[in-house]
Every structure is written in C-alpha cells, then in structure tokens.
Design an enzyme around this catalytic site. Structure first.
Site, PDB file in Angstrom:
ATOM      1  N   TRP A   1     -43.840 -45.358   5.230  1.00 26.30           N
ATOM      2  CA  TRP A   1     -43.477 -44.583   4.065  1.00 26.30           C
ATOM      3  C   TRP A   1     -44.713 -42.948   3.663  1.00 26.30           C
ATOM      4  CZ3 TRP A   1     -46.345 -43.578  -0.540  1.00 26.30           C
ATOM      5  CH2 TRP A   1     -45.676 -41.940  -1.037  1.00 26.30           C
TER       6      TRP A   1
ATOM      7  N   GLU B   1     -39.302 -45.242   6.001  1.00 25.10           N
ATOM      8  CA  GLU B   1     -38.556 -44.277   4.610  1.00 25.10           C
ATOM      9  C   GLU B   1     -38.842 -43.137   4.040  1.00 25.10           C
ATOM     10  OE1 GLU B   1     -40.980 -47.062   1.463  1.00 25.10           O
ATOM     11  OE2 GLU B   1     -39.845 -45.741  -0.288  1.00 25.10           O
TER      12      GLU B   1
ATOM     13  N   LYS C   1     -37.646 -40.285   1.669  1.00 29.84           N
ATOM     14  CA  LYS C   1     -37.978 -39.696   0.204  1.00 29.84           C
ATOM     15  C   LYS C   1     -37.045 -37.728   0.021  1.00 29.84           C
ATOM     16  CE  LYS C   1     -41.789 -39.806  -3.462  1.00 29.84           C
ATOM     17  NZ  LYS C   1     -42.645 -40.603  -4.226  1.00 29.84           N
TER      18      LYS C   1
ATOM     19  N   ASP D   1     -35.074 -46.515  -0.135  1.00 29.61           N
ATOM     20  CA  ASP D   1     -35.443 -46.492  -1.355  1.00 29.61           C
ATOM     21  C   ASP D   1     -34.597 -46.233  -2.504  1.00 29.61           C
ATOM     22  OD1 ASP D   1     -37.234 -46.200  -4.053  1.00 29.61           O
ATOM     23  OD2 ASP D   1     -39.039 -46.750  -2.779  1.00 29.61           O
TER      24      ASP D   1
ATOM     25  N   HIS E   1     -35.121 -42.758  -4.384  1.00 33.39           N
ATOM     26  CA  HIS E   1     -35.764 -41.756  -3.062  1.00 33.39           C
ATOM     27  C   HIS E   1     -34.780 -40.374  -2.472  1.00 33.39           C
ATOM     28  CE1 HIS E   1     -39.709 -43.338  -1.537  1.00 33.39           C
ATOM     29  NE2 HIS E   1     -39.598 -43.411  -3.111  1.00 33.39           N
TER      30      HIS E   1
ATOM     31  N   HIS F   1     -35.564 -50.854  -0.344  1.00 32.01           N
ATOM     32  CA  HIS F   1     -37.377 -51.200  -1.359  1.00 32.01           C
ATOM     33  C   HIS F   1     -36.379 -51.232  -2.525  1.00 32.01           C
ATOM     34  CE1 HIS F   1     -41.722 -49.854  -0.150  1.00 32.01           C
ATOM     35  NE2 HIS F   1     -40.547 -51.358   0.740  1.00 32.01           N
TER      36      HIS F   1
ATOM     37  N   ASP G   1     -38.107 -40.959  -9.765  1.00 34.57           N
ATOM     38  CA  ASP G   1     -38.318 -42.656  -8.727  1.00 34.57           C
ATOM     39  C   ASP G   1     -40.172 -42.345 -10.100  1.00 34.57           C
ATOM     40  OD1 ASP G   1     -38.531 -43.738  -7.297  1.00 34.57           O
ATOM     41  OD2 ASP G   1     -40.309 -42.357  -5.171  1.00 34.57           O
TER      42      ASP G   1
ATOM     43  N   ASP H   1     -40.295 -45.742 -10.341  1.00 39.63           N
ATOM     44  CA  ASP H   1     -40.949 -46.737  -9.762  1.00 39.63           C
ATOM     45  C   ASP H   1     -41.192 -48.145 -11.284  1.00 39.63           C
ATOM     46  OD1 ASP H   1     -41.191 -47.119  -7.800  1.00 39.63           O
ATOM     47  OD2 ASP H   1     -42.256 -44.674  -7.923  1.00 39.63           O
TER      48      ASP H   1
ATOM     49  N   ASP I   1     -40.557 -52.441  -4.567  1.00 40.52           N
ATOM     50  CA  ASP I   1     -40.921 -51.545  -4.742  1.00 40.52           C
ATOM     51  C   ASP I   1     -41.357 -50.924  -6.579  1.00 40.52           C
ATOM     52  OD1 ASP I   1     -42.971 -49.292  -4.536  1.00 40.52           O
ATOM     53  OD2 ASP I   1     -41.873 -48.476  -3.289  1.00 40.52           O
TER      54      ASP I   1
HETATM   55  C1  RNT Z   1     -43.227 -44.293  -2.916  1.00 39.75           C
HETATM   56  C2  RNT Z   1     -42.114 -44.748  -1.902  1.00 39.75           C
HETATM   57  C3  RNT Z   1     -43.476 -46.500  -0.879  1.00 39.75           C
HETATM   58  C4  RNT Z   1     -44.481 -47.041  -2.464  1.00 39.75           C
HETATM   59  C5  RNT Z   1     -45.307 -47.819  -1.949  1.00 39.75           C
HETATM   60  C6  RNT Z   1     -46.085 -48.568  -2.288  1.00 39.75           C
HETATM   61  O1  RNT Z   1     -42.297 -43.494  -3.193  1.00 39.75           O
HETATM   62  O2  RNT Z   1     -41.547 -45.397  -2.441  1.00 39.75           O
HETATM   63  O3  RNT Z   1     -42.868 -46.737  -0.195  1.00 39.75           O
HETATM   64  O4  RNT Z   1     -43.535 -46.713  -3.287  1.00 39.75           O
HETATM   65  O5  RNT Z   1     -45.494 -47.338  -0.476  1.00 39.75           O
HETATM   66 ZN    ZN Z   2     -40.703 -47.209  -1.338  1.00 35.27          ZN
END
Ligand code: RNT
Ligand code: ZN
Length: 419
Positions: free
Chosen positions: A186, A227, A229, A260, A263, A287, A295, A297, A327
């Site tokens: 990423w 990955e 985003k 993810d 994302h 993720h 996003d 998390d 994640d």
């Molecule tokens: C960031 C991505 C990535 C990170 C990690 C820490 O938006 O989701 O995967 O969260 O690598």
């Molecule tokens: Zn991620």
C-alpha cells in the site's frame, strides 16, 4: 456459560439447521480452516519499532490515547499471544516493515533485511501463527506526498530498494514457515488538492513497481498484493494508487489485489467486488475494516457490510482464494479488546455465511421464486448461529460467549495498565 447448556443449545441449533439441509459440523470444520491474518498495528497505534516516537503519516490516523499500548516487541508478542488465547482457530500475524527487531539501532528502510525479522519468524514457529508482511512507505522523512511515484529519482530509488528488500523478507518468511507469505503493498502517494500531473505520477508508480517486480520469486514463498485507496487525510483530491490503477496492475501482472473495506466511496461495499475479481486475479486479499463515514479504521463489528462480505466469500465457492486480513486501529479503547471483538465478529459473520442453505436459495432463484428467496434470507438472520459459535469455542477450549471480557479486564489490570 455452563458446558451442558452450550451443548443443549447446540443440539437444538443443529436440528434446526438440519431441517434446512445445513450440516453444522461441516460448517464448523470450514470455519476452523479460516485463518485470519491479524494485523500487528492495532496493538500500538501503528507506531512500530523503527522510530516509535515518530509521527504517523501517509494520511492515516489512530485517534485516542487509551493507556496500555505495546511499546516493545515483547509487549506486542505478549498481547498477540493473549489475543490468540481468546479466539478459536489458527491464525496469522501480519507485520509491517517498521516492526522489525532492530536491536536498538536505527535501520533505515532501504537497509532492512530478513535478519531483522528472524525473531518474529522464530516466534511464528513457536506459536504456530504464520506471518504475512507489509512494506511501509509512510511515517518516514522521505515519504512526503510521493514515494515510489515521486518526480525525484533519488526518492524513487530509496523506496524501490525498500520494496525489493520487503519482498525478500516476506519470501524468507514464506520459506521458513512452509507457506506463502502475503506481502501487501500500500503506497500512500497522493495530494491534498487538484493535481495536474496525474498520469505522470501513475506512470512513475507503474515504472517503479515494474522494475522491482522483475525479480521473480516463487509464489510458494511470496504472494504480492496491491492495495488501492480512494483518498486519505491530506490526499483527498488525488491518490496515485487508485482502484483502477491497481485493478489494472494486478490483472495485467497476475498478482493479488487487496480490497480494503474503507477504500471506496462511502456507500460502496467491497462484497460485490469479490465475484468479479476472482475471475481476473489469482487470489484476493482483504483488509476487513469498518469505515464510519470515512476510512476511519474502526474496530470491525458484526454489521451488514461484514455479513455481505462473508456471504460473497462463501458463495463464490473459492474460499481458499480469498485471504482475510484485518486492518483497523482504534487507540481509544482497550486494544486487546479491539482485536478480540474484531476477530470474533469476523468469525461470526463467516459462520453465518457457512450456515446458509445456498443450494436451496439458488433453486428458488433459478425458478424465479424471489419471494421465497427473500423470505429464507430473512429467516436465516434469526437462526441460532450463535449457539454454533459458542459450541465451536467450547470445542477449541477458548472463552464462550462474553467470558472473554473478564479475561481482557484481568490482562488489563495485571499487564497493560502497568505499562
Ligand atoms: C491505509 C491502508 C493500509 C494501512 C496499513 C497500516 O489506508 O488501509 O493498509 O492501514 O498498511
Ligand atoms: Zn488497508
């Protein structure tokens, strides 16, 4: 919960599911084969051990300051071991490159080697938790807006070297554990505001990746996954590694694609992407996260998005090609609790999906009996899947129901609160 009660409820559930043509024992067996890749970075708010005091950059943020984060490798290992005690099944640990065992020395990203991760590989052998890996492009003085896609060739070279080394480290993990290590790539590169040189940076990212990927490493050891985003904090207007970029890249190069949950556009889920991507890339990496309006998390909970995702994984009939990684990083609550809730919720969603009489639903669908399909999908929501999960926990010798809560409280009072 009393053992007898758990068994009684399980027996009743088993009967109910059998009436729908669902074999609960088979579902448990399949769930037991789902190894979740636990992200190391919930334990310490994505600080790592390269420069733990440094600022978290790259457009991601861990908000909150709940006491007890892991400050050392040993604390992190203890925390993960505690988590593993509180969840059923065999799982993996996903490490970021900044979590190496650098022995108190500063080792820059273009200098890291497998030896800096040997203690982790030994730990993996000891605990049975296999490792996955992530290159780290963020939180570094050389990673401003752009790293691999920078206009500055020196910056690009530095990060290409990092990526090259990360692939070798991940491959060594794969070799030692006798199972491919998934290496997630990423790259945060992007800009806050209207960017004019979009194609130029994308060309550079492609060129950098292409150059590093010329080093061929067997997928027996290493599986690279890219990955995408949509945006980050400070890269709201432009992210070089967008969905189209990496979807194209993964398809073209026959590599894994990481989806993810946070994302994409706010109402866009990743569940419906599984059945398309499995047709065009060899395997998919996930993720699993919980975006709250952005996003963010948040800790994964058992919500519709997670359930839909699990259903799509199971219904695809290609569960072995979908790698479930977590994640999220919430620094505002007990971090062990954050792990355990997220993992158990992911398992509960997978179990519900595995307990679905999919063939029966498909029959209705074929006959255009869409009321019946809808009615069964509704009925399934109230089926006693939790009795099956409790039984599975009992079988595996881990806390049943809410019992893990007091275990976490105990660990907090004895360990994390003293840090
Ligand atoms: C960031 C991505 C990535 C990170 C990690 C820490 O938006 O989701 O995967 O969260 O690598
Ligand atoms: Zn991620």
């Amino acid at each position: 919960m009393k053992e007898e009660q758990i068994k009684k409820e399980f027996a009743a559930a088993k009967e109910k599911y059998a009436a729908l043509g669902v074999d609960v024992e088979k579902a448990i067996e399949k769930l037991n084969n789902v190894s979740i890749s636990i992200h190391c970075w919930q334990s310490d708010d994505v600080s790592g051990f390269e420069n733990p005091e440094g600022e978290l950059t790259g457009g991601i943020q861990a908000t909150g300051n709940y006491p007890g984060k892991a400050n050392t490798i040993d604390e992190l290992k203890n925390d993960i071991e505690k988590v593993l005690e509180l969840i059923p099944g065999k799982h993996r640990l996903s490490l970021h490159a900044i979590y190496g065992d650098f022995g108190g020395e500063f080792v820059d990203r273009d200098q890291i080697e497998p030896k800096h991760f040997q203690t982790w590989m030994d730990w993996a052998k000891k605990t049975g938790a296999k490792l996955d890996f992530n290159s780290t492009f963020f939180s570094h003085p050389k990673s401003g807006n752009y790293s691999l896609s920078s206009f500055d060739p020196e910056i690009r070279n530095f990060w290409k070297e990092h990526l090259r080394r990360c692939r070798r480290i991940a491959a060594e993990m794969g070799r030692q554990q006798g199972d491919a290590c998934i290496h997630n790539i990423w790259v945060h590169d992007g800009e806050k505001d209207k960017t004019v040189s979009r194609i130029q940076h994308r060309e550079l990212l492609k060129e950098s990746l292409d150059e590093v990927m010329t080093e061929k490493i067997s997928t027996d050891y290493l599986k690279d996954s890219v990955e995408c985003k949509l945006f980050g904090i400070g890269s709201e207007s432009y992210v070089v590694g967008s969905h189209e970029f990496y979807m194209g890249y993964a398809v073209k190069n026959n590599m894994l694609l990481t989806l993810d949950a946070g994302h994409f556009h706010p109402t866009e889920g990743i569940a419906d992407k599984i059945s398309s991507m499995l047709l065009f890339v060899p395997e998919v990496n996930l993720h699993v996260s919980r975006p709250e309006r952005w996003d963010s998390d948040h800790v994964v909970i058992l919500n519709d998005a997670l359930l839909e995702l699990s259903q799509e994984i199971v219904r695809s009939g290609q569960m072995e090609k979908v790698h479930i990684g977590l994640d999220y990083f919430d620094a505002s609550i007990n971090r062990i609790g954050a792990y355990v809730v997220g993992i158990r919720s992911t398992q509960k969603a997978m179990l519900q999906a595995l307990l679905e009489p999919t063939e029966k639903l498909r029959e209705y669908e074929k006959r255009d009996n869409n009321f019946q399909r809808m009615a069964y999908l509704e009925e399934l929501k109230a089926m006693p899947w939790n009795a099956v999960y409790n039984y599975y926990c009992l079988q595996q010798g881990v806390p049943v129901g809410d019992e893990y809560i007091q275990e976490i409280e105990k660990y907090e009072s004895e360990v994390t609160s003293k840090r």
